[in-house]
Design an enzyme around this catalytic site. Structure first.
Site, PDB file in Angstrom:
ATOM      1  N   CYS A 148       9.755 -36.759 -42.055  1.00 14.17           N
ATOM      2  CA  CYS A 148      10.183 -35.387 -41.766  1.00 14.17           C
ATOM      3  C   CYS A 148      11.493 -35.368 -40.985  1.00 14.17           C
ATOM      4  O   CYS A 148      12.293 -34.435 -41.110  1.00 14.17           O
ATOM      5  CB  CYS A 148       9.103 -34.612 -41.016  1.00 14.17           C
TER       6      CYS A 148
ATOM      7  N   HIS B 116       6.502 -33.700 -35.205  1.00 12.60           N
ATOM      8  CA  HIS B 116       6.928 -33.246 -36.530  1.00 12.60           C
ATOM      9  C   HIS B 116       8.258 -32.499 -36.435  1.00 12.60           C
ATOM     10  O   HIS B 116       8.461 -31.665 -35.552  1.00 12.60           O
ATOM     11  CB  HIS B 116       5.863 -32.316 -37.126  1.00 12.60           C
TER      12      HIS B 116
END
Length: 476
Positions: A113, A424
């Site tokens: 990510c 994330h």
């Protein structure tokens, strides 16, 4: 690396490579590119049953040349009607992508990510895409190494895929070349690729592109990346103890926003970052002494990148810890007061022109006597100008327009979690239409503009780590 053949329906795909250092999900992404069957629909028969996304290849007994069987239904392709109206679904995929209003998402290949969010932010810069399109396979200069050349080609091709595809893209080639160029992004923990720092990925990728595009560029634009992202700084370095003083100049690709208990707004953090202390040898004292370094911006870029310095090394836990403090940032940013006196003078006329244009829209008369350097009526959130990357803010090319010192927010890269090497990353990107899209890997989600500035921190939710602003210009 082993090679297998894969049978799907009536088709046989031969010489499909499996990188056994990567999880099976990556192999499924390869098959998705070949068959159109999304990874979640694929059923691949191996020893012991169905192939799982997180299985270890060493336990599966897959051998060189083995034939694998895959079941699964590909995404339905809508056929255009022979007659009647043409619907969006009936258009070629490239035209569908244009009608969609935003580019495709990127599959997460296993803690990637950080890479996906970096790519989505930089992909939003049309001038960078144009420079990459002009970069040819045979255009590698002798002073650019092969892996840098390959990464530049992979970036160009991935940007092209994102523009042409309606479905999410698996950035396989880009990821493999990125790890080859920068091995730190290939670190493994328990046979799983580790999360990495998005800012490090951003910095390394821009550095590589700056080397490649500078070498292949024309004499008219010798350094594309520097012109787009380079910030020119001029610094005064002085020692209070000895009275010694000197000046320095440097070019950087981003400004830092330092975060402390005194910083509540981006502008305050930028001011703190432009002042620092350093210890070095004093010729007059014959020993080390403390010097104060005060920097000013002397040349502004087309795109201003700002990193919130949220991570620091915590010795007790031996990892990067995160500062969760809320730091507000505006949709428009004015950095006029952070500029050198010389740059301020060059910005005065364009700022006056911009103010007059905005006044006309409101039905106000222009004020010929107003001076850009003495204005207090332009708020900090009305932001400011730029240069062509060499400090010449008053002499951009006619196509670019004159810098005003005003910047508009066009992308935000956020982080959710307590450590840079975990959590994330997500990209929030403003489209040409003006709407905002949240790119959470392969899931693009429309967002309201008023919600973008709420990503300012203060808790465990997504908070801004990198902001990218675009310069507002006026006609020459």
């Amino acid at each position: 690396m082993i090679t297998v053949s894969v049978k799907w329906q009536k088709e046989m795909f031969k010489a499909v490579e499996i990188d056994t250092t990567q999880p099976p999900y990556v192999f499924k992404c390869q098959l998705y590119d070949l068959t159109g069957v999304p990874p979640e629909r694929q059923k691949i028969m191996v020893k012991g049953g169905l192939l799982k996304d997180d299985a270890e290849w060493s336990t599966l007994g897959v051998k060189e040349g083995q034939k694998l069987m895959m079941m699964g239904t590909a995404d339905e392709i809508v056929k255009a009607p022979e007659k009647g109206p043409v619907f969006v679904e009936d258009l070629p995929e490239e035209e569908q992508a244009i009608n969609l209003g935003h580019s495709a998402g990127l599959f997460n290949l296993g803690n990637t990510c950080y890479m996906n969010s970096t790519v989505q932010c930089l992909h939003s810069v049309p001038e960078l895409k144009s420079a990459l399109i002009k970069y040819s396979h045979s255009g590698r200069s002798n002073d650019v190494d092969q892996t840098s050349h390959m990464l530049t080609i992979a970036t160009r091709d991935l940007f092209g895929e994102l523009d042409k595809s309606v479905k999410s893209v698996a950035p396989m080639q880009f990821w493999m070349v990125l790890r080859k160029k920068y091995p730190q992004f290939g670190q493994l923990h328990n046979n799983t690729f580790m999360q990495q720092d998005a800012e490090e990925c951003w910095t390394q990728l821009l550095y590589t592109l700056s080397q490649s595009l500078r070498s292949s560029g024309s004499s008219e634009s010798p350094d594309t990346v520097k012109a787009l992202f380079g910030v020119e700084l001029v610094s005064r370095v002085h020692c209070v103890e000895s009275g010694e003083e000197s000046s320095e100049t440097e070019s950087v690709y981003s400004l830092k926003c330092h975060i402390s208990h005194e910083v509540n707004h981006l502008h305050e953090g930028l001011k703190h970052a432009l002042k620092s202390e350093l210890e070095k040898n004093s010729p007059s004292l014959g020993r080390s002494a403390i010097y104060l370094k005060e920097s000013r911006i002397n040349g502004l870029p087309r795109y201003l990148t700002i990193q919130f310095v949220r991570f620091f090394w915590k010795r007790e836990s031996n990892q990067k810890a995160k500062i969760l403090r809320k730091v507000d940032y505006p949709l428009q940013l004015d950095i006029f007061d952070l500029c050198s006196d010389d740059l301020r003078k060059r910005l005065e006329a364009p700022r006056r022109t911009l103010r007059d244009e905005e006044g006309k829209k409101l039905g106000l008369k222009s004020n010929e006597k107003s001076s850009g350097s003495k204005d207090n009526d332009i708020k900090m959130s009305d932001a400011e100008g730029s240069s062509n990357g060499s400090g010449e803010a008053s002499n951009p090319t006619p196509d670019e327009g004159a810098m005003t010192g005003i910047y508009d927010l066009v992308a935000v890269l956020t982080h959710k979690g307590r450590s840079a090497d975990s959590g994330h990353y997500v990209a929030w990107v403003k489209q040409e239409s003006g709407k905002w899209i949240e790119y959470d890997d392969d899931n693009p989600i429309p967002q309201r503009e008023e919600d973008i500035t709420k990503l300012s921190g203060g808790g465990d939710w997504h908070m801004a780590y990198i902001c990218m602003y675009k310069a507002r210009t006026v006609p020459m």
